[in-house]
Structure formats: C-alpha cells, structure tokens
Write an enzyme that holds these catalytic residues in place. Structure first.
Site, PDB file in Angstrom:
ATOM      1  CG  ASP A 200      20.613  17.399 -16.834  1.00  0.00           C
ATOM      2  OD1 ASP A 200      20.392  17.454 -15.512  1.00  0.00           O
ATOM      3  OD2 ASP A 200      22.136  17.121 -16.807  1.00  0.00           O
ATOM      4  CD  GLU A 252      25.334  15.735 -12.520  1.00  0.00           C
ATOM      5  OE1 GLU A 252      24.411  15.395 -13.435  1.00  0.00           O
ATOM      6  OE2 GLU A 252      25.296  16.495 -12.433  1.00  0.00           O
ATOM      7  CG  HIS A 302      27.706  13.482 -14.539  1.00  0.00           C
ATOM      8  ND1 HIS A 302      29.293  14.210 -13.385  1.00  0.00           N
ATOM      9  CD2 HIS A 302      27.373  14.430 -14.996  1.00  0.00           C
ATOM     10  CE1 HIS A 302      28.568  15.604 -14.101  1.00  0.00           C
ATOM     11  NE2 HIS A 302      27.493  15.568 -14.818  1.00  0.00           N
TER      12      HIS A 302
END
Ligand code: CA
Length: 388
Positions: A200, A252, A302
């Site tokens: 991420d 997200e 998410h």
C-alpha cells in the site's frame, strides 16, 4: 417512527507508539461515531471515515448541516433521506467530507432499519452469500527509524501476521522508490512459504516511480499494489494496470456512484476498494458495488476505524454476490489493521474478537447475526474517550 436526534461522538486516545504511512506520522487514534435516535426508543449507530481534525470538522456537518435536514423524517426512508441530503449538499461538495458525514448517518439508518425489522443488515441486502469471511492483516507501518531497522522489522512483522492466522498481509511503503523496493523484498522474504503479501503506497508515487516499484513487485509475486498514484490520476492507474503483472487496487478515496463510474470506465483497477464510511454509506455502497460488478471488477472493501465500521463491512462482505461465480469462486477478504485500536477491540458490549477468531478459525471471521449491525457500542467507553 421519526428521527429525533443525530449526534456525533468523536473518540480519541494517544497511541502507545507513533505510526506512519507515506503521507504522515500520527500518534492519536480517532473514531467518529454517529448516533441516530428515534421517537420509539430505537437507536442506530454509524461511523464516518476521517481521523483527527477531519472528524471534528465532519461532526459540524453531521450535526449542523445534515441533522436539521432529517429530524422528523421516517428512518426507514433511507434512500429518500440519502437523496434529500445529497441534493442539498451537492453544490458544496460531491466528494470528501460531506460524503463522509452522510456515510455515518446512512449506516446508522440501516442499523435502525435492521432493528425495526428484527433482521441483520445482510438480510436486508438480500441474504448472506457466506457466513464467514477470510481476513488479511495489515501492519508494517513506517516509523522514524533507519532503513535497516525498517527492513528487519517488516520481515519479522509480516511473518508474525501470517503465523497468527491471517490469510494474507499488507505493508506500507513511502520511504522513496529505492528504499521501498528493499522493504518489499524484506516482506516477500518474511512471507515466503506462508502466504501472500500486498503493498500500500497511499498514493505517494509519480507514475514512473510506481512503474519502478511495480516491476520489482512483479518479480516478487505481490498480490496487489494499492493506491500507487494519486486518486485523481486516472490515466496513471490505467497505464500501470496495462503495464504491470501485479494487480492494481485502489478507490478508498473515491466517493459516490459518479466518482466510481469514472474510475471503472477508465479500466484502471484490478481490485476495487470502496470505503463504506466515506463514499456515501451502505445505500451508496450498494450502487458502487453494482457498478464495480457491471465492469467485472472484484471488490475487497477498504476497512478502517472502530468496531462499528468493521461490523458494517462484515454485513456488506456477507451480502456481496460472487463475481463471476463458480465452484471455487473468487472470494473477498476483510481488511484488518493489526496496529493498536481500542475503538475496534474494546468498544462493544460484546467484542467481535477478530484476532481470536482469526487465530481459531483458519483466518476467518463470522458475520454478526443480531438485528441491524448486530453490535452495540459501550456508552461508558464512549463517555470516557469522547473529545468532541
Ligand atoms: Ca490503503
């Protein structure tokens, strides 16, 4: 039944240690809970995405802007309420904080609807496609320490998360492309023979830097590369997806069906990660999910925040249809933050005990069965940690 009150509760405490991701370090844990009351004694809980000062500002939108629009309305009219609020806020923000604020209110209305009907939310959505969902554990946050210390810690932490029982693990990057490739290699080593890892970036790269890191990930067999570039950079997403073997994930920081339409039509995502506490609540999540599936884009929500957000996501993951389906279909996962979070672990009168479930149930978490969200926050804990 009528809505009588809409309250925000901002909870906060000092984390035992500072944590970081590619955009900032942080030392406080915040949760923004929304409590909607009715004239028949039924109360619903929701949650808004957004930490610290963002939560404080969102409280102003929830209580100052949205509450006056909906007090006196029937809480069962979720879609009517959603559109009334959205249409009145549209000129002032179709994305971001107004949508985060609406999300928490909408989730609370679904909790009320479930309690009125005596049904868990997944049943209001059409039933459970699965009674449990596999969880992946994310950790491996950035700290103010040397690269060598990061490398040793990331390798150990990745192994520890998989050894606990999580079906996969996810790391942060953000020290710069060259150091980040070393971090990813350390995690790949840590998970070797144990399971999958994901990366991420929290949108810290230019497209060319994302290609540099992504090509290394292709060699390491990472499962996905999350938010490699800024959410506005739809062309970057499309180019990365076309040019890399590793799955590109994100979303997200996108809001509503109109924002999601742009991402999906642009073909930039292998895996979509909608955030129900930000994009517009459960009502809008269902439309975004349909859009994702209309584009044959699989969805892994998410998940961030307190036990209220986790419970809402468990219902959504239960009710998510298989896409495309099959004897051994592709399955979604529950995202679980393994760093310190009392608002997730200690908030409820009956805790979900996700860590315990993962350990005892081969990485799987059961879907709550009681009406509505199926969880009740402890009001004493809310009073103890409330800062606004
Ligand atoms: Ca993320």
């Amino acid at each position: 039944m009528k809505i009588t009150q809409v309250q925000s509760h901002i909870l906060q405490y000092d984390l035992p240690e500072e944590l970081g991701y590619s955009q900032q370090y942080y030392a406080k844990r915040t949760a923004h809970l929304v409590e909607v009351s009715t004239d028949e004694g039924i109360t619903g809980w929701g949650e808004c995405f957004g930490p610290g000062p963002i939560a404080i500002a969102n409280k102003g939108i929830v209580e100052g802007v949205i509450a006056p629009m909906i007090i006196g309305l029937d809480p069962m009219d979720r879609d009517v309420i959603w559109h009334k609020v959205y249409n009145l806020m549209r000129d002032h923000g179709q994305k971001g904080m107004p949508m985060q604020s609406l999300s928490g209110v909408d989730i609370a209305l679904w909790d009320i609807a479930g309690k009125i009907m005596g049904q868990p939310i997944y049943n209001l959505l059409g039933g459970a496609h699965r009674t449990s969902v596999p969880a992946y554990g994310y950790g491996m946050m950035l700290k103010r320490e040397s690269l060598a210390d990061h490398l040793a810690r990331f390798k150990d932490e990745a192994a520890r998360i998989l050894d606990h029982g999580f079906v996969a693990t996810k790391m942060k990057t953000g020290l710069g492309p060259e150091a980040d490739v070393q971090l990813c290699a350390a995690v790949a080593k840590g998970v070797e023979g144990k399971g999958r890892f994901m990366v991420d970036a929290n949108h810290c790269y230019t497209t060319s830097d994302a290609f540099y890191v992504g090509r290394a990930l292709d060699e390491m067999g990472a499962y996905w590369f999350e938010e490699p570039v800024a959410p506005e950079d739809l062309d970057g997403y499309r180019e990365l997806r076309a040019g890399l073997k590793t799955n590109i994930s994100g979303g997200e920081a996108e809001f509503g069906r109109w924002g999601w339409r742009g991402i999906l039509e642009n073909r930039g995502l292998d895996i979509a990660q909608p955030e129900v506490c930000a994009l517009g609540g459960i009502t809008e999540y269902q439309r975004v999910l349909a859009l994702c599936h209309a584009h044959f884009t699989p969805v892994i929500n998410h998940v961030w925040g307190s036990a209220v957000a986790v419970a809402a996501n468990l219902h959504l993951l239960a009710a998510m249809p298989p896409m495309p389906g099959g004897l051994h279909p592709w399955e979604p996962m529950l995202e679980f933050d393994t760093t310190h979070n009392s608002f997730r672990d200690d908030l409820l009168t009956e805790p979900l005990d996700i860590l315990g479930q993962v350990q005892q149930n081969a990485g799987h978490v059961m879907i709550p069965q009681k009406p509505g969200l199926g969880v009740e926050p402890d009001t004493d804990m809310i009073a103890e940690y409330k800062v606004a």
